[in-house]
Design a protein around this motif. Structure first.
Motif, PDB file in Angstrom:
ATOM      1  N   GLN A  73       3.764  14.254  -3.307  1.00 21.81           N
ATOM      2  CA  GLN A  73       3.679  14.726  -4.687  1.00 21.81           C
ATOM      3  C   GLN A  73       4.200  13.675  -5.668  1.00 21.81           C
ATOM      4  O   GLN A  73       4.904  13.978  -6.618  1.00 21.81           O
ATOM      5  CB  GLN A  73       4.428  16.049  -4.845  1.00 21.81           C
ATOM      6  CG  GLN A  73       3.833  17.149  -4.011  1.00 21.81           C
ATOM      7  CD  GLN A  73       4.560  18.473  -4.131  1.00 21.81           C
ATOM      8  OE1 GLN A  73       5.674  18.552  -4.638  1.00 21.81           O
ATOM      9  NE2 GLN A  73       3.914  19.517  -3.653  1.00 21.81           N
ATOM     10  N   GLY A  74       3.855  12.415  -5.396  1.00 22.22           N
ATOM     11  CA  GLY A  74       4.195  11.319  -6.295  1.00 22.22           C
ATOM     12  C   GLY A  74       5.601  10.754  -6.151  1.00 22.22           C
ATOM     13  O   GLY A  74       5.942   9.789  -6.814  1.00 22.22           O
ATOM     14  N   GLU A  75       6.422  11.344  -5.271  1.00 25.14           N
ATOM     15  CA  GLU A  75       7.792  10.878  -5.073  1.00 25.14           C
ATOM     16  C   GLU A  75       7.886  10.088  -3.772  1.00 25.14           C
ATOM     17  O   GLU A  75       7.318  10.490  -2.749  1.00 25.14           O
ATOM     18  CB  GLU A  75       8.765  12.058  -5.008  1.00 25.14           C
ATOM     19  CG  GLU A  75       8.837  12.860  -6.285  1.00 25.14           C
ATOM     20  CD  GLU A  75       9.500  12.100  -7.425  1.00 25.14           C
ATOM     21  OE1 GLU A  75      10.456  11.356  -7.168  1.00 25.14           O
ATOM     22  OE2 GLU A  75       9.043  12.253  -8.571  1.00 25.14           O
ATOM     23  N   LEU A  76       8.632   8.989  -3.787  1.00 26.65           N
ATOM     24  CA  LEU A  76       8.810   8.183  -2.588  1.00 26.65           C
ATOM     25  C   LEU A  76       9.553   8.979  -1.525  1.00 26.65           C
ATOM     26  O   LEU A  76      10.606   9.560  -1.787  1.00 26.65           O
ATOM     27  CB  LEU A  76       9.590   6.902  -2.920  1.00 26.65           C
ATOM     28  CG  LEU A  76       9.814   5.947  -1.759  1.00 26.65           C
ATOM     29  CD1 LEU A  76       8.488   5.365  -1.274  1.00 26.65           C
ATOM     30  CD2 LEU A  76      10.769   4.832  -2.169  1.00 26.65           C
ATOM     31  N   PRO A 136       0.827  -1.209   0.000  1.00 22.66           N
ATOM     32  CA  PRO A 136       0.000   0.000   0.000  1.00 22.66           C
ATOM     33  C   PRO A 136       0.861   1.258   0.000  1.00 22.66           C
ATOM     34  O   PRO A 136       1.960   1.272   0.564  1.00 22.66           O
ATOM     35  CB  PRO A 136      -0.810  -0.103   1.288  1.00 22.66           C
ATOM     36  CG  PRO A 136      -0.304  -1.258   2.044  1.00 22.66           C
ATOM     37  CD  PRO A 136       0.638  -2.016   1.190  1.00 22.66           C
ATOM     38  N   ALA A 137       0.376   2.301  -0.628  1.00 23.00           N
ATOM     39  CA  ALA A 137       1.064   3.588  -0.654  1.00 23.00           C
ATOM     40  C   ALA A 137       0.117   4.656  -0.117  1.00 23.00           C
ATOM     41  O   ALA A 137      -1.085   4.611  -0.372  1.00 23.00           O
ATOM     42  CB  ALA A 137       1.505   3.937  -2.072  1.00 23.00           C
ATOM     43  N   ARG A 138       0.678   5.584   0.635  1.00 24.19           N
ATOM     44  CA  ARG A 138      -0.097   6.694   1.178  1.00 24.19           C
ATOM     45  C   ARG A 138       0.654   7.989   0.937  1.00 24.19           C
ATOM     46  O   ARG A 138       1.880   8.035   1.020  1.00 24.19           O
ATOM     47  CB  ARG A 138      -0.352   6.518   2.681  1.00 24.19           C
ATOM     48  CG  ARG A 138      -1.190   5.287   3.034  1.00 24.19           C
ATOM     49  CD  ARG A 138      -2.582   5.387   2.443  1.00 24.19           C
ATOM     50  NE  ARG A 138      -3.441   4.287   2.806  1.00 24.19           N
ATOM     51  CZ  ARG A 138      -3.565   3.154   2.114  1.00 24.19           C
ATOM     52  NH1 ARG A 138      -2.858   2.961   1.019  1.00 24.19           N
ATOM     53  NH2 ARG A 138      -4.398   2.217   2.497  1.00 24.19           N
ATOM     54  N   GLU A 139      -0.089   9.049   0.687  1.00 21.11           N
ATOM     55  CA  GLU A 139       0.460  10.380   0.406  1.00 21.11           C
ATOM     56  C   GLU A 139       0.497  11.201   1.696  1.00 21.11           C
ATOM     57  O   GLU A 139      -0.448  11.155   2.481  1.00 21.11           O
ATOM     58  CB  GLU A 139      -0.414  11.071  -0.642  1.00 21.11           C
ATOM     59  CG  GLU A 139       0.028  12.429  -1.064  1.00 21.11           C
ATOM     60  CD  GLU A 139       1.151  12.435  -2.093  1.00 21.11           C
ATOM     61  OE1 GLU A 139       1.697  13.515  -2.341  1.00 21.11           O
ATOM     62  OE2 GLU A 139       1.485  11.367  -2.652  1.00 21.11           O
ATOM     63  N   GLY A 195       3.821  18.193   3.292  1.00 21.91           N
ATOM     64  CA  GLY A 195       5.188  18.627   3.494  1.00 21.91           C
ATOM     65  C   GLY A 195       5.684  18.420   4.917  1.00 21.91           C
ATOM     66  O   GLY A 195       6.839  18.056   5.137  1.00 21.91           O
ATOM     67  N   GLN A 196       4.813  18.641   5.891  1.00 23.65           N
ATOM     68  CA  GLN A 196       5.186  18.455   7.291  1.00 23.65           C
ATOM     69  C   GLN A 196       5.467  16.978   7.580  1.00 23.65           C
ATOM     70  O   GLN A 196       6.438  16.645   8.243  1.00 23.65           O
ATOM     71  CB  GLN A 196       4.083  18.981   8.207  1.00 23.65           C
ATOM     72  CG  GLN A 196       4.434  18.911   9.669  1.00 23.65           C
ATOM     73  CD  GLN A 196       3.349  19.501  10.563  1.00 23.65           C
ATOM     74  OE1 GLN A 196       2.236  19.771  10.110  1.00 23.65           O
ATOM     75  NE2 GLN A 196       3.669  19.697  11.811  1.00 23.65           N
ATOM     76  N   GLY A 197       4.617  16.093   7.062  1.00 22.74           N
ATOM     77  CA  GLY A 197       4.830  14.656   7.233  1.00 22.74           C
ATOM     78  C   GLY A 197       6.109  14.201   6.556  1.00 22.74           C
ATOM     79  O   GLY A 197       6.857  13.370   7.085  1.00 22.74           O
TER      80      GLY A 197
END
Length: 69
Positions: free
Chosen positions: A52-55, A19-22, A25-27
């Motif tokens: 923003q789509g980057e790991l 699973p991936a989650r977005e 900036g603070q996170g």
């Protein structure tokens, strides 16, 4: 990708089986400095965290927290 490197794929593309989650900036800043994040969604196991789509990080989800590995 720069010329001659079109064959390179984003790192996240090889992590499509987890699973991936977005995060915001603070996170992102917290994870990049090794801090865990409180996460409201119940998750277990490995989670790819993006901004923003980057790991940003590969995390272990446990007890309502995302902990960077």
């Amino acid at each position: 990708a720069p010329e001659g490197m079109a064959w390179l794929k984003p790192v996240i593309s090889v992590l499509d089986d987890i699973p991936a989650r977005e995060v915001d900036g603070q996170g992102t800043a917290k994870l990049r400095t090794g801090q865990s994040l409180l996460w409201p969604e119940p998750l277990q196991g490995n989670v790819a965290v993006t901004h923003q789509g980057e790991l940003v990080a590969l995390c272990a989800a446990e007890g309502g927290m995302l902990k960077p590995k």
